[in-house]
Design a protein around this motif. Structure first.
Motif, PDB file in Angstrom:
ATOM      1  N   GLY A   1       0.781  -1.228   0.000  1.00 30.06           N
ATOM      2  CA  GLY A   1       0.000   0.000   0.000  1.00 30.06           C
ATOM      3  C   GLY A   1       0.812   1.275   0.000  1.00 30.06           C
ATOM      4  N   ALA A   2       2.142   1.174  -0.124  1.00 30.96           N
ATOM      5  CA  ALA A   2       2.985   2.371  -0.105  1.00 30.96           C
ATOM      6  C   ALA A   2       2.961   3.112  -1.436  1.00 30.96           C
ATOM      7  CB  ALA A   2       4.424   2.009   0.260  1.00 30.96           C
TER       8      ALA A   2
ATOM      9  N   VAL B   1      -2.569   5.398   6.327  1.00 30.55           N
ATOM     10  CA  VAL B   1      -2.595   5.989   4.987  1.00 30.55           C
ATOM     11  C   VAL B   1      -2.525   4.899   3.929  1.00 30.55           C
ATOM     12  CG1 VAL B   1      -1.328   7.467   3.379  1.00 30.55           C
ATOM     13  CG2 VAL B   1      -1.597   8.168   5.763  1.00 30.55           C
ATOM     14  N   ARG B   2      -1.638   3.937   4.146  1.00 29.12           N
ATOM     15  CA  ARG B   2      -1.520   2.841   3.184  1.00 29.12           C
ATOM     16  C   ARG B   2      -2.802   2.015   3.136  1.00 29.12           C
ATOM     17  NH1 ARG B   2       1.972  -0.787   4.819  1.00 29.12           N
ATOM     18  NH2 ARG B   2       2.693   0.114   6.778  1.00 29.12           N
TER      19      ARG B   2
ATOM     20  N   GLN C   1     -14.211  -3.151   4.103  1.00 33.63           N
ATOM     21  CA  GLN C   1     -14.371  -2.055   5.040  1.00 33.63           C
ATOM     22  C   GLN C   1     -12.988  -1.494   5.352  1.00 33.63           C
ATOM     23  OE1 GLN C   1     -17.346  -0.689   6.138  1.00 33.63           O
ATOM     24  NE2 GLN C   1     -18.052  -2.028   4.499  1.00 33.63           N
ATOM     25  N   PRO C   2     -12.857  -0.165   5.476  1.00 32.82           N
ATOM     26  CA  PRO C   2     -11.533   0.429   5.719  1.00 32.82           C
ATOM     27  C   PRO C   2     -10.815  -0.183   6.913  1.00 32.82           C
ATOM     28  CG  PRO C   2     -13.141   2.133   5.226  1.00 32.82           C
ATOM     29  CD  PRO C   2     -13.909   0.858   5.349  1.00 32.82           C
TER      30      PRO C   2
ATOM     31  N   ASP D   1       9.213   8.837   2.302  1.00 34.02           N
ATOM     32  CA  ASP D   1       7.980   8.680   3.073  1.00 34.02           C
ATOM     33  C   ASP D   1       6.880   9.512   2.422  1.00 34.02           C
ATOM     34  OD1 ASP D   1       5.880   8.840   4.991  1.00 34.02           O
ATOM     35  OD2 ASP D   1       7.296   8.314   6.566  1.00 34.02           O
ATOM     36  N   SER D   2       5.834   8.831   1.962  1.00 30.73           N
ATOM     37  CA  SER D   2       4.775   9.505   1.209  1.00 30.73           C
ATOM     38  C   SER D   2       3.545   9.806   2.049  1.00 30.73           C
ATOM     39  CB  SER D   2       4.365   8.637   0.011  1.00 30.73           C
ATOM     40  OG  SER D   2       3.772   7.428   0.447  1.00 30.73           O
ATOM     41  N   THR D   3       3.662   9.682   3.385  1.00 35.60           N
ATOM     42  CA  THR D   3       2.497   9.861   4.254  1.00 35.60           C
ATOM     43  C   THR D   3       1.787  11.183   4.005  1.00 35.60           C
ATOM     44  OG1 THR D   3       3.495   8.485   5.980  1.00 35.60           O
ATOM     45  CG2 THR D   3       1.706   9.965   6.645  1.00 35.60           C
ATOM     46  N   HIS D   4       2.553  12.253   3.905  1.00 35.91           N
ATOM     47  CA  HIS D   4       1.963  13.587   3.775  1.00 35.91           C
ATOM     48  C   HIS D   4       2.226  14.186   2.391  1.00 35.91           C
ATOM     49  CE1 HIS D   4       1.184  13.408   8.038  1.00 35.91           C
ATOM     50  NE2 HIS D   4       2.461  13.195   8.285  1.00 35.91           N
TER      51      HIS D   4
END
Length: 241
Positions: free
Chosen positions: A26-27, A164-165, A185-186, A218-221
């Motif tokens: 999921g990255a 996030v992923r 479901q999430p 890091d793609s979180t934000h």
């Protein structure tokens, strides 16, 4: 390829380059790998798709995913071929196009389960090395920069927070039109992703971890465009373009 972008496969640094993109589920590895391959005129080899194809065969053959001996026997009669297209790779399992089936949740989960077996990983690594031996490739997975191509010219470890992923994977499942509402479901997707992280990071053979010389992204934000721009900049710097 976006307007204004020009691939330059004639450049020897690009033509012979091996670019490894590793990271957890999921990255966004597949998305970034496709963009990088398109931008620089490289072949995109998806290791995850190869594991999912084999998991699909095991599931269809009712081979227990915990039975390493049976899985290894199954691998001896398995062929996996990736065919790049403008919209991404088509995946052929024993000559049949199975691309549409590879994002099913059971297949995704199965890929993680078959990949814990050292014998299966060794077989898959040999296949991946054969496919990328000539260079000019982008390969994404979980051990590309550490095991498959430890001497890759560029190594990127793409990561993001589990929540996030999980939401990104949930969106993927929704876009694929999954019918099992409980599994999509999430909260359920995030739980499964965390479980998969645990398996991938703690397996005895080739655990998920950044290579010592990998660049962490890091793609979180970050938006997709921001991640793509960062990845392109890393490749250009490493290949001295």
């Amino acid at each position: 390829m976006n307007p204004g972008q020009t691939a330059n496969p004639s450049n020897p640094n690009v033509r012979r380059a091996i670019i490894a993109i590793d990271g957890p589920a999921g990255a966004g590895k597949s998305t970034i790998a496709r963009h990088i391959a398109s931008h620089f005129g490289l072949l995109n080899l998806e290791s995850g798709a190869m594991y999912r194809a084999f998991a699909l065969k095991a599931l269809n053959a009712a081979v227990p995913l915990e039975d390493a001996t049976a899985l290894l026997a199954l691998s001896t009669t398995t062929t996996i071929h990736l065919e790049p297209t403008a919209s991404g790779n088509r995946v052929y399992l024993d000559g049949e196009d199975v691309t549409a089936q590879l994002r099913e949740q059971a297949v995704t989960d199965g890929a993680s389960r078959v990949s814990v077996h050292p014998q299966i990983r060794a077989w898959m690594v040999r296949l991946q090395q054969e496919l990328g031996s000539a260079g000019g490739v982008v390969m994404e997975g979980r051990d590309i920069g550490t095991v498959v191509f430890p001497h890759a010219d560029v190594k990127i470890f793409l990561d993001a927070a589990p929540e996030v992923r999980g939401l990104r994977r949930y969106d993927q499942i929704g876009q694929a039109g999954a019918s099992d509402t409980e599994s999509t479901q999430p909260e359920a997707v995030v739980r499964e992703l965390r479980a998969r992280d645990e398996r991938d990071r703690n397996r005895a053979d080739s655990p998920l971890k950044p290579a010592g010389d990998a660049i962490l992204l890091d793609s979180t934000h970050m938006s997709l465009d921001e991640v793509v721009a960062q990845a392109e900049a890393i490749v250009k710097e490493k290949l001295s373009l």
